[in-house]
Design a protein around this motif. Sequence first.
Motif, mmCIF file in Angstrom:
data_model
loop_
_atom_site.group_PDB
_atom_site.id
_atom_site.type_symbol
_atom_site.label_atom_id
_atom_site.label_comp_id
_atom_site.label_asym_id
_atom_site.label_seq_id
_atom_site.Cartn_x
_atom_site.Cartn_y
_atom_site.Cartn_z
ATOM 1 N N ARG A 129 -0.440 -2.996 -12.831
ATOM 2 C CA ARG A 129 -1.587 -3.136 -11.948
ATOM 3 C C ARG A 129 -0.253 -4.267 -11.127
ATOM 4 O O ARG A 129 -0.604 -4.016 -10.092
ATOM 5 C CB ARG A 129 -2.369 -3.789 -12.883
ATOM 6 C CG ARG A 129 -3.401 -4.256 -11.583
ATOM 7 C CD ARG A 129 -3.868 -3.300 -10.434
ATOM 8 N NE ARG A 129 -4.071 -2.279 -10.719
ATOM 9 C CZ ARG A 129 -3.403 -1.122 -9.325
ATOM 10 N NH1 ARG A 129 -3.610 -1.668 -8.319
ATOM 11 N NH2 ARG A 129 -3.952 0.320 -10.396
ATOM 12 N N PRO A 130 0.322 -5.695 -11.742
ATOM 13 C CA PRO A 130 0.278 -6.059 -10.267
ATOM 14 C C PRO A 130 1.970 -5.760 -9.773
ATOM 15 O O PRO A 130 1.482 -5.740 -8.401
ATOM 16 C CB PRO A 130 1.242 -7.679 -11.298
ATOM 17 C CG PRO A 130 0.291 -6.778 -12.947
ATOM 18 C CD PRO A 130 -0.044 -6.404 -12.492
ATOM 19 N N THR A 131 1.816 -4.652 -9.787
ATOM 20 C CA THR A 131 3.477 -4.434 -9.374
ATOM 21 C C THR A 131 2.732 -3.518 -8.117
ATOM 22 O O THR A 131 3.335 -3.436 -7.360
ATOM 23 C CB THR A 131 4.389 -3.193 -10.533
ATOM 24 O OG1 THR A 131 4.796 -4.178 -11.407
ATOM 25 C CG2 THR A 131 5.810 -3.261 -9.913
ATOM 26 N N LEU A 132 1.993 -2.880 -8.537
ATOM 27 C CA LEU A 132 1.148 -1.339 -7.839
ATOM 28 C C LEU A 132 0.852 -2.487 -6.575
ATOM 29 O O LEU A 132 1.587 -1.756 -5.473
ATOM 30 C CB LEU A 132 0.327 -0.914 -8.622
ATOM 31 C CG LEU A 132 0.977 0.098 -9.430
ATOM 32 C CD1 LEU A 132 -0.351 1.356 -10.335
ATOM 33 C CD2 LEU A 132 1.920 1.682 -8.413
ATOM 34 N N ASP A 133 0.109 -3.434 -6.828
ATOM 35 C CA ASP A 133 -0.625 -4.049 -5.612
ATOM 36 C C ASP A 133 0.428 -4.461 -4.810
ATOM 37 O O ASP A 133 -0.161 -4.951 -3.787
ATOM 38 C CB ASP A 133 -1.602 -5.338 -6.444
ATOM 39 C CG ASP A 133 -3.007 -5.023 -7.074
ATOM 40 O OD1 ASP A 133 -3.084 -3.951 -7.249
ATOM 41 O OD2 ASP A 133 -3.715 -5.973 -8.272
ATOM 42 N N ALA A 134 1.652 -5.112 -5.852
ATOM 43 C CA ALA A 134 2.936 -5.818 -4.362
ATOM 44 C C ALA A 134 3.124 -4.882 -4.285
ATOM 45 O O ALA A 134 3.497 -4.886 -2.630
ATOM 46 C CB ALA A 134 3.512 -6.712 -5.766
ATOM 47 N N ILE A 180 1.565 -2.232 -2.396
ATOM 48 C CA ILE A 180 1.368 -1.509 -1.247
ATOM 49 C C ILE A 180 1.579 -2.265 0.754
ATOM 50 O O ILE A 180 1.503 -1.513 0.817
ATOM 51 C CB ILE A 180 -0.677 -2.004 -1.284
ATOM 52 C CG1 ILE A 180 -1.243 -0.710 -0.182
ATOM 53 C CG2 ILE A 180 -1.186 -3.167 -1.210
ATOM 54 C CD1 ILE A 180 -0.960 0.741 -0.808
ATOM 55 N N THR A 181 2.310 -2.771 0.394
ATOM 56 C CA THR A 181 2.625 -4.200 1.461
ATOM 57 C C THR A 181 3.672 -3.324 1.952
ATOM 58 O O THR A 181 3.134 -2.557 3.353
ATOM 59 C CB THR A 181 2.895 -5.037 1.306
ATOM 60 O OG1 THR A 181 1.438 -5.988 0.881
ATOM 61 C CG2 THR A 181 2.877 -5.940 2.645
ATOM 62 N N LYS A 183 -7.498 1.321 -0.135
ATOM 63 C CA LYS A 183 -8.109 1.582 -1.345
ATOM 64 C C LYS A 183 -7.126 0.897 -1.678
ATOM 65 O O LYS A 183 -5.268 1.540 -1.962
ATOM 66 C CB LYS A 183 -8.887 2.608 -2.613
ATOM 67 C CG LYS A 183 -8.444 3.454 -1.948
ATOM 68 C CD LYS A 183 -8.903 4.844 -2.543
ATOM 69 C CE LYS A 183 -8.902 5.979 -2.545
ATOM 70 N NZ LYS A 183 -9.873 6.719 -3.330
ATOM 71 N N PRO A 184 -7.161 -0.138 -3.793
ATOM 72 C CA PRO A 184 -5.890 -0.115 -3.957
ATOM 73 C C PRO A 184 -5.130 1.546 -4.693
ATOM 74 O O PRO A 184 -4.953 2.688 -4.642
ATOM 75 C CB PRO A 184 -6.049 -0.877 -5.353
ATOM 76 C CG PRO A 184 -7.015 -1.333 -5.242
ATOM 77 C CD PRO A 184 -8.091 -0.231 -4.420
ATOM 78 N N SER A 240 -2.889 3.945 -6.985
ATOM 79 C CA SER A 240 -3.190 3.901 -8.289
ATOM 80 C C SER A 240 -2.233 4.812 -9.269
ATOM 81 O O SER A 240 -1.236 5.812 -8.551
ATOM 82 C CB SER A 240 -4.749 5.214 -8.447
ATOM 83 O OG SER A 240 -4.920 5.511 -9.803
ATOM 84 N N ALA A 255 -4.850 6.357 -1.568
ATOM 85 C CA ALA A 255 -4.808 4.931 -1.139
ATOM 86 C C ALA A 255 -4.673 5.160 0.265
ATOM 87 O O ALA A 255 -5.282 3.563 0.652
ATOM 88 C CB ALA A 255 -3.526 4.107 -2.070
#
Length: 94
Positions: free
Chosen positions: A33-38, A40-41, A53-54, A56, A64
């Motif tokens: 999850r933290p890697t997916l969030d990182a 996205i940018t 959205k984030p 998945s 997304a």
Amino acid sequence: MPTKPQYEALDAQGYAYMREPRVIGELPIAARRPTLDAAITKVSDECGLTASKPLSFGLPVFEAFGLNRREARRHAHSKLLLTQGTDLSLEYAN
């Protein structure tokens, strides 16, 4: 300095060996999850899109950005947009 997690892979002959993970799906579950969030940018910047959205783990990247499959196929970065979150390269998380 913390060590990077290792991933057990198979070589061309089918023998197991240890290497660094290359895609998000090879990371320990807690790190996904933290890697997916990182990621996205960088994905947003590369595609020129804004995420609604984030990312998945189990869905294609285009989800997304609020696109459908047809729109993703027509986009200049269709290969990236059609990639599943699990198969997204770790290069996007750096």
